[in-house]
Each structure stands twice: as structure tokens, then as C-alpha cells.
Design a protein around this motif. Structure first.
Motif, mmCIF file in Angstrom:
data_model
loop_
_atom_site.group_PDB
_atom_site.id
_atom_site.type_symbol
_atom_site.label_atom_id
_atom_site.label_comp_id
_atom_site.label_asym_id
_atom_site.label_seq_id
_atom_site.Cartn_x
_atom_site.Cartn_y
_atom_site.Cartn_z
ATOM 1 N N ALA A 68 5.718 -0.154 -4.236
ATOM 2 C CA ALA A 68 6.104 1.036 -3.488
ATOM 3 C C ALA A 68 6.216 2.217 -4.443
ATOM 4 O O ALA A 68 6.333 2.043 -5.667
ATOM 5 C CB ALA A 68 7.431 0.814 -2.769
ATOM 6 N N ASP A 107 3.586 4.432 1.089
ATOM 7 C CA ASP A 107 3.209 3.029 0.938
ATOM 8 C C ASP A 107 4.413 2.103 1.070
ATOM 9 O O ASP A 107 4.421 1.008 0.530
ATOM 10 C CB ASP A 107 2.515 2.812 -0.404
ATOM 11 N N ILE A 108 5.432 2.538 1.798
ATOM 12 C CA ILE A 108 6.589 1.696 2.044
ATOM 13 C C ILE A 108 6.179 0.541 2.956
ATOM 14 O O ILE A 108 5.655 0.757 4.060
ATOM 15 C CB ILE A 108 7.730 2.508 2.691
#
Length: 363
Positions: free
Chosen positions: A72, A194-195
Motif C-alpha cells: 500500500a 492502492d488500498i
């Protein structure tokens, strides 16, 4: 299993027991079930490989370059900051959280020591291309060392509540990470960066929600529908939320109260982490949440002018030894030391509840 010899139905699990019985059992069940490959959260530390001149900075760079590992944004930024300031040799310990195929566990990189493995999951979608990693110690920000930040990791955090605002349309929240089981937000709220675990709401996004004039309950319902597919439910869908109650005790305030100047960061754990009382899911989620909180404090500070952080953890699990050797206790100690090292003079104070497990009052 009437009429069947139990011994003939028993299958020994010979691999993965060094990472705990839960992890070995999950891997065996996944293998028996078949289907697409799973990703697992890997919690580890970097270590000097035997017979290799690689230093710490090189191990960090090699880790970030691994083609099968996902990180992340906050994780990449923490590791990049560590790399840029590592110097030569192996001056200190560095830990990480990555998402990797379970197959990688059989032959991890020689510079990895795996400390824990979270439950596996089938990714519903590919993560987007990662943004360039940043040095968190050199970013300009609005936080200063004069004003502590209140942080909380809990469930049912009412981030729209009037007790957590500076004014009717201005929140004190710098951000809240609404974690969900490894699933990116869908629908109205949409994914964020991009979690992998749910969605981060920034302070500006919370302010925008407050400006809509919609009832709080309706906004929570919209967010929860995007994060938690049925039958999962979030505590913010009920009138009373544990995290809201705890946070109000810690720093709730009216608009004119001096406490209203205290900024807030929060992580709302997934419902499944709360329901599963052994802590199997909570460990990976809580560690990621803590690393995000401290990374955000560095990101939002003005260079090295980093404020103290007070973190409340009124949650826990019933499994494990219940002392300083427990996985979370060890990792919390590491994160406190890491933050002090990355931001000299900055303090992290963690307060924890003691004594009860809901109604059973376990000590």
C-alpha cells in the motif's frame, strides 16, 4: 463420521506450522478447496542474508522491487523513507507488511524473516499501478509539534459526529481508514489508491460529506454499502458505536471547547476482525492500521516538526499469552521505537483498555 475410521480420514499438515496452527490450517483448507491463487498479508522483518554483502538499504530496495509483492502507499513510503536514511550496513531493524502469493511463503526472499501471516483471500481485482514512493520526512505539511494528534483504532467510528468537528461543516478528522475484508470500495464511494482493505476518507472528503446536508445516517449507509457486501454490517449502521463512544471520551468537544483544536486520525477495523475474538484477523489489520496512522502523521507534518501522537486501543483478543511476548505487544513496541527513530523527539503514547471482554469481565 460414523462407521469411518478416523485415522484413515486424517491428513497430516507437515508444512507451515512454524507460522502458527491457524496459518497452516488455512493453507491446507485452501489447497483442498482449489480455485484461484490466494494472496496473504505477510508481516516480516528484513535481515542480512548469509554470505551476501547486501546492506539494509539494498534489502529495502530489493523488497520494493519484488514483482510478486504488493505494498500500500503508506507502506511503500515508510520503506522508502527508511531506505533513504538507512546509511550503510544494518544499523537497525526494519519491518514491513506486504501482500504476496501464498506460494511465496515456501521460498521467501533470503533477506526476509516472516514473523506472521494473515488469512488468505482471492483478490477481486488487480491493484492499480503504484505511485512513486516518497520520503515522508521531507514533505511540507500543516501539523506542528505544538498540537498533539489524537488517534484511535476501533470499530463503529462516527467520523461525522458533531463532537469531532471544528465547526458545523468542518471536521477535525485528518483522515479515517475504513477497513474492510480485503476488498476495495465499490459504488458511490469508489476505490482509493492502492488500498486493499476498504477505503481511506480524507479530511477534505469528510468536509464535503458534511456540506451535503444529508443526515449522518444516510451518509454512513452509503459508505457502508460501498464497503461491506451483505451479510456484513458496520457498527456505524447502528445508533451506538463503540469507537464513537471511546473517541468522545478521549477528545470529544463542542465547537468553542479548546479540545476542538485537536486533530484526529482513525482506523475502523473490519467487522470480521471484531467478531473473531481470537484475534487471528485483527493482528494483520491492526498492524497495518497503526503503520498507516503514523505514516500519515509524518506525511502531514512540516518536515521534522512532528507532533506527539496519543493512540487509544480499547480492543483486544482472547488468544495468546497475554504478556509482552504476544505478537501485537511486540509489534506495538517496534512501531513506537521506529517512529521515534524516524522523527527524533516525536512521542507516541498508546493507551489500552484492561480487564473485560465484553460482558465476561475477563482479566
Amino acid at each position: 463420521m460414523a462407521g469411518q475410521d478416523l485415522a484413515s480420514a486424517w491428513h497430516e499438515v507437515p508444512e507451515g506450522l512454524d507460522r502458527g496452527g491457524y496459518a497452516a490450517w488455512e493453507a491446507a483448507v485452501e489447497e483442498a478447496a482449489g480455485g484461484p491463487p490466494r494472496l496473504v498479508p505477510v508481516l516480516g522483518r528484513l535481515t542480512a542474508p548469509a554470505g551476501n554483502p547486501m546492506d539494509l538499504a539494498g534489502a529495502i530496495a530489493a523488497t520494493l522491487a519484488l514483482p510478486d509483492a504488493e505494498f500500500a502507499r503508506h507502506e511503500r513510503d515508510l520503506l522508502e523513507t527508511e531506505r533513504l536514511h538507512a546509511g550503510t550496513g544494518w544499523p537497525h531493524e526494519v519491518r514491513f507488511v506486504a501482500y504476496a502469493p501464498r506460494s511465496l511463503l515456501a521460498a521467501p526472499p533470503p533477506f526476509w524473516q516472516i514473523l506472521g501471516v494473515g488469512p488468505g483471500f482471492i483478490p477481486a481485482e488487480s491493484a492499480p499501478a503504484p505511485a512513486p514512493a516518497l520520503d515522508l520526512s521531507s514533505l511540507p505539511g500543516s501539523l506542528s509539534a505544538d498540537q498533539p494528534v489524537m488517534a484511535i483504532i476501533d470499530e463503529g467510528i462516527g467520523f461525522l459526529n458533531a463532537r469531532f468537528r471544528k465547526s458545523p461543516r468542518k471536521s477535525r478528522f485528518l483522515g479515517v481508514w475504513l477497513q474492510a475484508d480485503e476488498r476495495r470500495a465499490q459504488g458511490l464511494v469508489g476505490p482509493w489508491g492502492d488500498i486493499r482493505l476498504g477505503r481511506v476518507l480524507t479530511g477534505d472528503e469528510i468536509d464535503a460529506q458534511l456540506s451535503t446536508g444529508l443526515p449522518e445516517a444516510e451518509i454512513y449507509a452509503q459508505v457502508n454499502r460501498a464497503l461491506y457486501p451483505p451479510p456484513a454490517t458496520a457498527a456505524t449502521g447502528r445508533r451506538v458505536g463503540h469507537g464513537t463512544h471511546v473517541l468522545d471520551i478521549a477528545c470529544g468537544a463542542g465547537f468553542a471547547d479548546p479540545m476542538a483544536a485537536t486533530p484526529i486520525l482513525a482506523v475502523q477495523l473490519p467487522p470480521a476482525s471484531i467478531r473473531e475474538t481470537a484475534g487471528r484477523r485483527m493482528e494483520a489489520h491492526l498492524v497495518q492500521g497503526l503503520r498507516w496512522l503514523l505514516a500519515e502523521v509524518l506525511r502531514l507534518s512540516d518536515g521534522a516538526n512532528v507532533p506527539p501522537v496519543v493512540l487509544n486501543l480499547s480492543i483486544g483478543s482472547l488468544a495468546g499469552p497475554g504478556d509482552a511476548t504476544e505478537f501485537l505487544a511486540d509489534w506495538l513496541g517496534y512501531e513506537i521505537g521506529r517512529h521515534r527513530r524516524m522523527a527524533p523527539g516525536a512521542e507516541v503514547r498508546i493507551t489500552g483498555a484492561y480487564g473485560n471482554a465484553r460482558l465476561s469481565r475477563l482479566v
